[in-house]
Design an enzyme around this catalytic site. Structure first.
Site, short mmCIF file in Angstrom:
data_model
loop_
_atom_site.label_atom_id
_atom_site.label_comp_id
_atom_site.label_asym_id
_atom_site.label_seq_id
_atom_site.Cartn_x
_atom_site.Cartn_y
_atom_site.Cartn_z
N PRO A 89 -10.94 17.61 -11.73
CA PRO A 89 -10.01 16.34 -11.99
C PRO A 89 -10.22 15.43 -10.41
O PRO A 89 -10.85 16.17 -9.48
CB PRO A 89 -8.70 16.86 -11.44
CG PRO A 89 -8.48 18.01 -12.22
CD PRO A 89 -9.80 18.75 -11.96
N CYS A 90 -10.38 14.01 -10.84
CA CYS A 90 -11.20 13.20 -9.86
C CYS A 90 -10.05 12.46 -9.16
O CYS A 90 -10.15 11.61 -8.21
CB CYS A 90 -12.09 12.32 -10.56
SG CYS A 90 -10.97 11.27 -11.61
N GLN A 91 -8.71 12.74 -9.44
CA GLN A 91 -7.61 11.80 -8.98
C GLN A 91 -7.57 11.72 -7.45
O GLN A 91 -7.32 10.62 -6.82
CB GLN A 91 -6.33 12.09 -9.69
CG GLN A 91 -6.20 11.87 -11.06
CD GLN A 91 -6.53 12.97 -11.74
OE1 GLN A 91 -7.33 13.81 -11.55
NE2 GLN A 91 -6.10 13.05 -13.12
#
Length: 405
Positions: A89-91
Site C-alpha cells: 500500500p502506498c497511502q
C-alpha cells in the site's frame, strides 16, 4: 570480472515448467497479468475481500490466501518460489496521503511482507528474485529515511537491490510514475547485460532514482545494482482508442456551465484556445480543492496532452477523473468508467469487473499497469529467473555466467 558473452535482446524462451511467482498485495491480480507469460503465479495474498473476490472471478480460487500478510502462515507458500512480487500500500508514502511513511499503518505492511520473505529463508527456500513496487514518493519519504530503511531490510535479508522509475505513459496514455525495486539474493548470478553501463542511456534510471541510490549509506552501496532496462519499442495507444463510446452518462448542460466557473484563468484560457481551434479534442479533468488568496475553492483542472492523469482510488469527489470532449462550442464531460480505467491500466476487456462502479475503479486505482510489469518481466525478471545456479553451464542462450557481479 564478469562474463562478456552477448545477451539475447529478444524475448527469453520461457522454461517448462515456468518458474513460480508469489503475488503479495495482489489486489485484482494486475501484476499477475503482466507476470504470467513468463511465470506461474501459483500463490497470491490480499486482505481486501472485494479485491480477493475479483481475483477469484478472473483466476479461480486456487492459490489465493485472503488475510493479513503480517499473520499469514508461511507454510501456505509453495516450495521453490523464484519471484516474490509486492505492490504494498502506498497511502502513507503518496504525496496525496498523510506521509506517515513506513511507520504508517498501511505502508508499514511492507514489514509483514519482509517477515514472509524471512520465513522462506528460514525454511531454506528463499525467493531469489524480489520486486517491491510503490509510488515515487517512496524515494523521498521522510527525507529519504524510508527508502534507506527499505533497502536496509532487503540487505539484511540477504539481497542486493536496485531501483527503476517507470511511468506507464511509456506504454499507455496514462501518467503513472512508479518505482520498482528489484532485488536478488547475493549468491545469485547476474549477467552483465542486465546491469547499466556507466554513461549509457537508461530512461528508467531517473535523476530521482540516482539521487536516492547515491545517498544510501556506504554499507548499503556494496549491495547496490543499477539495473539496465531498455526503452519500449512500441507507441502507446491514443486516448480515443480507450473510450467506451456506448457510455452516454454525459453531464447536463447546467453541470457543464458550472464546470466553467471552476476553471482557473490559465485553464480557462487553455480551453478557449481549443474551442477556437475548431477541431475535435479529447482530454481529461480532475476536480481539486485549491487554496487561492487564503480561501479554498474547488477547481476543475484539465489536460489535453494525450495522456490521462494518474488514476486514484475513489475515496471522494476529487479522486474521480473525467473525460472532456471539445469540438468548438460543444463540450461534453462524463466520468471515466471502470472499464475505461482498466484499459488505461492496460487490462483487456476480458477481465471480469466487479458489479460496483467504485469497486472497479478501486481495483484500477490501486493496481499496477500491466504493460509495465510485462516489459520488466521480459527484459529483466525472466532473464534473472532463468539464471539458476544449477543450470548456469547448460544454457547456451545466455552464455557462461559462473562469474558473478
Amino acid at each position: 570480472m564478469v562474463s562478456s558473452e552477448p545477451f539475447l535482446d529478444s524475448l527469453p524462451v520461457t522454461p517448462s515448467p515456468k518458474p513460480i511467482a508469489l503475488e503479495f498485495f495482489a489486489g485484482g491480480g494486475l501484476a499477475r497479468l503482466g507476470l504470467e507469460p513468463w511465470f506461474d503465479v501459483a500463490w497470491a495474498n490480499d486482505i481486501d475481500p472485494m479485491k480477493c473476490a475479483a481475483w477469484r472471478a478472473n483466476f479461480g480460487a486456487e492459490g489465493l490466501i485472503e488475510g493479513d500478510v503480517a499473520t499469514l502462515d508461511g507454510g501456505t507458500i509453495p516450495p521453490s518460489p523464484c519471484l516474490a512480487w509486492a505492490s504494498f500500500p502506498c497511502q502513507d508514502l503518496s504525496l496525496a496521503g498523510d506521509r506517515a511513511g513506513l511507520s504508517g499503518r498501511r505502508s508499514g505492511t511492507f514489514f509483514g511482507f519482509m517477515d514472509r520473505l524471512n520465513d522462506l529463508a528460514r525454511r531454506g527456500d528463499p525467493a531469489p528474485v524480489v520486486v517491491v513496487e510503490n509510488v515515487k514518493g517512496l524515494l523521498n519519504s521522510r527525507q529519504g529515511a524510508d527508502f534507506t530503511h527499505l533497502m536496509a531490510a532487503l540487505a539484511t535479508a540477504g539481497y542486493r537491490a536496485g531501483c527503476l522509475e517507470i511511468d506507464a505513459a511509456s506504454f499507455l496514455p496514462h501518467s503513472r510514475p512508479r518505482v520498482f525495486i528489484v532485488a536478488v539474493r547475493r549468491d545469485w548470478p547476474i549477467h552483465p547485460a542486465l546491469v547499466s553501463k556507466p554513461g549509457a542511456p537508461n530512461p528508467f534510471l531517473t535523476q530521482a532514482v540516482m539521487h536516492a541510490m547515491d545517498r544510501l549509506p556506504a554499507e548499503l552501496q556494496s549491495h547496490r545494482v543499477d539495473w539496465h532496462l531498455p526503452a519500449p519499442d512500441r507507441k502507446p495507444p491514443s486516448l480515443a482508442d480507450l473510450v467506451d463510446h456506448g457510455d452516454q452518462t454525459w453531464w447536463t448542460q447546467a453541470k457543464v456551465a458550472q464546470f466553467f466557473t471552476q476553471l482557473s484563468p490559465a485553464h480557462a484560457a487553455r480551453l478557449a484556445a481549443l474551442q477556437a481551434d475548431g477541431g475535435a479534442h479529447i482530454g481529461t479533468m480532475y476536480r481539486r480543492i485549491r487554496t487561492d488568496q487564503g480561501s479554498k475553492h474547488q477547481r476543475a483542472e484539465i489536460r489535453f496532452d494525450g495522456v490521462a492523469g494518474c488514476l486514484r482510488t475513489p475515496a471522494g469527489g476529487s479522486s474521480r477523473q473525467f473525460w472532456i470532449m471539445v469540438e468548438g462550442n460543444n463540450i461534453r464531460i462524463r466520468p471515466i468508467n471502470p472499464r475505461e480505467a482498466m484499459r488505461l491500466m492496460g487490462v483487456a476487456d476480458t477481465y471480469h469487473l466487479p458489479h460496483s462502479t467504485l469497486a472497479g475503479l478501486k481495483i484500477a486505482g490501486d493496481g499496477v499497469a500491466v504493460p509495465v510489469v510485462a516489459w520488466l518481466s521480459q527484459h529483466l525478471l525472466a532473464p534473472l529467473a532463468q539464471a539458476q545456479p544449477r543450470s548456469l553451464h547448460h544454457d547456451a542462450r545466455l552464455g557462461p555466467m559462473a562469474e558473478r557481479i
